[in-house]
Scaffold this motif. Structure first.
Motif, PDB file in Angstrom:
ATOM      1  N   UNK A   1      12.982  -4.110  -9.592  1.00  0.00           N
ATOM      2  CA  UNK A   1      11.681  -3.532  -9.448  1.00  0.00           C
ATOM      3  C   UNK A   1      11.827  -2.374  -8.546  1.00  0.00           C
ATOM      4  N   UNK A   2      13.016  -2.107  -7.522  1.00  0.00           N
ATOM      5  CA  UNK A   2      12.952  -0.920  -6.739  1.00  0.00           C
ATOM      6  C   UNK A   2      14.063   0.116  -7.073  1.00  0.00           C
ATOM      7  N   UNK A   3      13.509   1.024  -7.976  1.00  0.00           N
ATOM      8  CA  UNK A   3      14.168   1.919  -8.684  1.00  0.00           C
ATOM      9  C   UNK A   3      14.320   3.316  -7.874  1.00  0.00           C
ATOM     10  N   UNK A   4      13.068   3.964  -7.543  1.00  0.00           N
ATOM     11  CA  UNK A   4      12.937   5.136  -7.062  1.00  0.00           C
ATOM     12  C   UNK A   4      11.776   5.250  -6.019  1.00  0.00           C
ATOM     13  N   UNK A   5      10.689   4.953  -6.362  1.00  0.00           N
ATOM     14  CA  UNK A   5       9.880   4.723  -5.516  1.00  0.00           C
ATOM     15  C   UNK A   5       9.174   5.925  -5.021  1.00  0.00           C
ATOM     16  N   UNK A   6       8.937   7.023  -5.766  1.00  0.00           N
ATOM     17  CA  UNK A   6       8.515   8.438  -5.629  1.00  0.00           C
ATOM     18  C   UNK A   6       7.146   8.770  -6.389  1.00  0.00           C
ATOM     19  N   UNK A   7       6.671   9.769  -5.890  1.00  0.00           N
ATOM     20  CA  UNK A   7       5.491  10.279  -6.676  1.00  0.00           C
ATOM     21  C   UNK A   7       5.787  11.570  -7.572  1.00  0.00           C
ATOM     22  N   UNK A   8       5.420  11.538  -8.775  1.00  0.00           N
ATOM     23  CA  UNK A   8       6.092  12.854  -9.538  1.00  0.00           C
ATOM     24  C   UNK A   8       7.189  12.613 -10.377  1.00  0.00           C
ATOM     25  N   UNK A   9       7.944  11.590 -10.412  1.00  0.00           N
ATOM     26  CA  UNK A   9       9.339  11.645 -11.037  1.00  0.00           C
ATOM     27  C   UNK A   9       8.848  11.939 -12.595  1.00  0.00           C
ATOM     28  N   UNK A  10       7.599  11.950 -13.015  1.00  0.00           N
ATOM     29  CA  UNK A  10       7.200  12.221 -14.471  1.00  0.00           C
ATOM     30  C   UNK A  10       7.952  13.690 -14.707  1.00  0.00           C
ATOM     31  N   UNK A  11       7.893  14.677 -13.659  1.00  0.00           N
ATOM     32  CA  UNK A  11       8.398  15.796 -14.135  1.00  0.00           C
ATOM     33  C   UNK A  11       9.798  15.909 -14.252  1.00  0.00           C
TER      34      UNK A  11
ATOM     35  N   UNK B   1       9.919   1.501   0.836  1.00  0.00           N
ATOM     36  CA  UNK B   1      10.849   1.208  -0.143  1.00  0.00           C
ATOM     37  C   UNK B   1      12.327   0.793   0.098  1.00  0.00           C
ATOM     38  N   UNK B   2      12.889   1.344   1.438  1.00  0.00           N
ATOM     39  CA  UNK B   2      14.299   1.154   1.684  1.00  0.00           C
ATOM     40  C   UNK B   2      14.429  -0.204   2.218  1.00  0.00           C
TER      41      UNK B   2
ATOM     42  N   UNK C   1       3.888  -3.401   9.899  1.00  0.00           N
ATOM     43  CA  UNK C   1       3.886  -4.065   8.389  1.00  0.00           C
ATOM     44  C   UNK C   1       4.391  -2.751   7.686  1.00  0.00           C
ATOM     45  N   UNK C   2       3.808  -1.624   7.937  1.00  0.00           N
ATOM     46  CA  UNK C   2       4.173  -0.344   7.269  1.00  0.00           C
ATOM     47  C   UNK C   2       5.531  -0.288   7.114  1.00  0.00           C
ATOM     48  N   UNK C   3       6.290  -0.459   8.337  1.00  0.00           N
ATOM     49  CA  UNK C   3       7.904  -0.375   8.502  1.00  0.00           C
ATOM     50  C   UNK C   3       8.424  -1.093   7.697  1.00  0.00           C
ATOM     51  N   UNK C   4       7.991  -2.415   7.793  1.00  0.00           N
ATOM     52  CA  UNK C   4       8.794  -3.475   6.958  1.00  0.00           C
ATOM     53  C   UNK C   4       8.401  -3.360   5.554  1.00  0.00           C
ATOM     54  N   UNK C   5       7.342  -2.537   4.888  1.00  0.00           N
ATOM     55  CA  UNK C   5       7.213  -2.479   3.596  1.00  0.00           C
ATOM     56  C   UNK C   5       7.605  -0.979   3.079  1.00  0.00           C
TER      57      UNK C   5
ATOM     58  N   UNK D   1       1.430  -3.071 -15.447  1.00  0.00           N
ATOM     59  CA  UNK D   1       2.953  -3.222 -14.715  1.00  0.00           C
ATOM     60  C   UNK D   1       3.270  -1.567 -14.436  1.00  0.00           C
ATOM     61  N   UNK D   2       4.140  -1.854 -13.252  1.00  0.00           N
ATOM     62  CA  UNK D   2       4.755  -0.566 -12.740  1.00  0.00           C
ATOM     63  C   UNK D   2       3.698   0.279 -12.080  1.00  0.00           C
ATOM     64  N   UNK D   3       2.866  -0.370 -11.127  1.00  0.00           N
ATOM     65  CA  UNK D   3       1.870   0.568 -10.630  1.00  0.00           C
ATOM     66  C   UNK D   3       2.028   0.308  -9.142  1.00  0.00           C
ATOM     67  N   UNK D   4       2.884  -0.411  -8.793  1.00  0.00           N
ATOM     68  CA  UNK D   4       3.271  -0.788  -7.244  1.00  0.00           C
ATOM     69  C   UNK D   4       2.795  -2.093  -6.986  1.00  0.00           C
ATOM     70  N   UNK D   5       2.884  -3.066  -7.757  1.00  0.00           N
ATOM     71  CA  UNK D   5       2.288  -4.424  -7.472  1.00  0.00           C
ATOM     72  C   UNK D   5       3.212  -5.168  -6.465  1.00  0.00           C
ATOM     73  N   UNK D   6       4.461  -4.985  -6.423  1.00  0.00           N
ATOM     74  CA  UNK D   6       5.373  -5.646  -5.459  1.00  0.00           C
ATOM     75  C   UNK D   6       5.132  -5.087  -4.268  1.00  0.00           C
ATOM     76  N   UNK D   7       4.840  -3.806  -4.041  1.00  0.00           N
ATOM     77  CA  UNK D   7       4.726  -3.172  -2.820  1.00  0.00           C
ATOM     78  C   UNK D   7       3.580  -3.879  -2.265  1.00  0.00           C
ATOM     79  N   UNK D   8       2.424  -3.860  -2.819  1.00  0.00           N
ATOM     80  CA  UNK D   8       1.073  -4.293  -2.375  1.00  0.00           C
ATOM     81  C   UNK D   8       1.332  -5.707  -1.988  1.00  0.00           C
ATOM     82  N   UNK D   9       2.060  -6.394  -2.938  1.00  0.00           N
ATOM     83  CA  UNK D   9       2.067  -7.974  -2.716  1.00  0.00           C
ATOM     84  C   UNK D   9       2.866  -8.168  -1.278  1.00  0.00           C
ATOM     85  N   UNK D  10       3.933  -7.306  -0.861  1.00  0.00           N
ATOM     86  CA  UNK D  10       4.632  -7.187   0.421  1.00  0.00           C
ATOM     87  C   UNK D  10       3.580  -7.127   1.694  1.00  0.00           C
ATOM     88  N   UNK D  11       2.803  -5.685   1.199  1.00  0.00           N
ATOM     89  CA  UNK D  11       1.901  -5.579   2.471  1.00  0.00           C
ATOM     90  C   UNK D  11       1.036  -6.973   2.646  1.00  0.00           C
ATOM     91  N   UNK D  12       0.112  -7.408   1.577  1.00  0.00           N
ATOM     92  CA  UNK D  12      -0.642  -8.469   1.681  1.00  0.00           C
ATOM     93  C   UNK D  12      -0.247  -9.567   2.467  1.00  0.00           C
TER      94      UNK D  12
END
Ligand code: A3P
Length: 280
Positions: free
Chosen positions: A238-248, A210-211, A204-208, A41-52
């Motif tokens: 599902x669509x919270x922040x969508x960034x890399x490095x929020x752990x910091x 985060x925003x 596809x990239x445009x439509x996928x 969970x929370x690895x980008x599943x919905x994003x990938x599903x949207x693309x596929x």
């Protein structure tokens, strides 16, 4: 709270996955052209599903996760006449045998586990199907012990990494999608045997983004119960922040050390460990 979660083979599931269904996983009938979309969970599943789903120019059905529901699930999937894209959070060992025998194509997406933990923490807080957690600190301990839904992130990843050389499995990383989505979309299309123009890839990239995906979800006509995560029926979570490095923004230096210690111990034999933690 106790009734939100139950354990099956030592792994926590929500009550939305019935024990009877989990017990019958091997009764699932796979079709050779099924595509599995696998993640912790929370690895980008919905994003990938949207693309596929946007890649295909033939009818496909994105189903709900294998492990979500009760016994009627087997029949429900059987009755679909179109090609099936099937999400799952199951670890490799629990995956229904037929998908392995038939060498169905599987795409495994993973993400820096520190960001995954942060994303999951917020999900626990917002999601009524999950137990309450009081603090980030308390949640991080649970995450590192593997005492969260879907079990240990480390065990999940390692169970799949063992099969990284299988020709029917493609490994993807959230961070790579953030860095260069067109490149990954191209890679997915080649893996799935779909021919597609560069122009279509751009579209596809445009439509996928985060925003765009977040906006789609907020439209009144979108079905909020259509999620590819077995833990929620509300797509809006599902669509919270969508960034890399929020752990910091969450980890204290001490927590970071604690995490790194567990990571290097658990992942000492992993060949992909580096890819999960590199800095941008
Ligand atoms: P954050 O909580 O860090 O924002 P999953 O789909 O596996 O549940 O993963 C959810 C995570 O993916 C969330 O992370 C979510 O914001 C992020 N995500 C969803 N769609 C995205 C997109 N189009 N681009 C980037 N990240 C996205």
């Amino acid at each position: 709270e106790a009734e939100l979660i139950h354990k099956f083979k030592g792994i926590s599931f929500t009550t939305r996955s019935s024990p009877e269904l989990l017990n019958s996983l091997d009764a699932f009938d796979a079709r050779e052209d099924d595509v599995l979309l696998v993640s912790y969970p929370k690895s980008g599943t919905h994003w990938l599903a949207g693309v596929i789903t946007k890649l295909y120019n033939t009818p496909v059905t994105l189903t709900t996760p294998i492990e979500l529901g009760d016994m009627s699930k087997l029949e429900e999937l059987n009755q679909l006449s179109s090609k099936r894209i099937i999400p799952t959070h199951l670890d490799y060992n629990m995956l229904p045998q037929h998908f392995k025998n038939k060498k169905c194509k599987m795409i495994y997406i993973s993400r820096n586990p520190k960001d995954t933990a942060v994303s999951m923490y917020h999900y626990y807080r917002e999601n009524p199907n999950l137990p309450t957690v009081d603090t980030w600190t308390a949640f991080l301990d649970l995450f590192l012990e593997g005492d969260v839904v879907c079990g240990s992130w480390f065990d999940h990843f390692l169970s799949w990494e063992e099969h990284k050389n299988d020709k029917n499995i493609l490994f993807l990383f959230y961070e790579d999608m953030k860095k260069n989505l067109p490149k990954i979309v191209k890679e997915i299309s080649i893996f799935l045997g779909i021919s597609i123009s560069d122009e279509d890839i751009q579209d596809i990239c445009k439509k996928s983004s985060f925003s765009e995906m977040k906006k789609d979800t907020e439209k009144e006509n979108s079905d909020p119960s259509h999620t590819v995560c077995a833990l929620t029926s509300n797509r809006k979570l599902i669509f919270r922040k969508g960034t890399v490095g929020d752990w910091k923004n969450h980890f204290t230096p001490k927590q970071n050390l604690q995490f790194d210690e567990v990571f290097s111990e658990k992942m000492k034999l992993s060949k992909m460990a580096k890819h999960l933690t590199y800095e941008f």
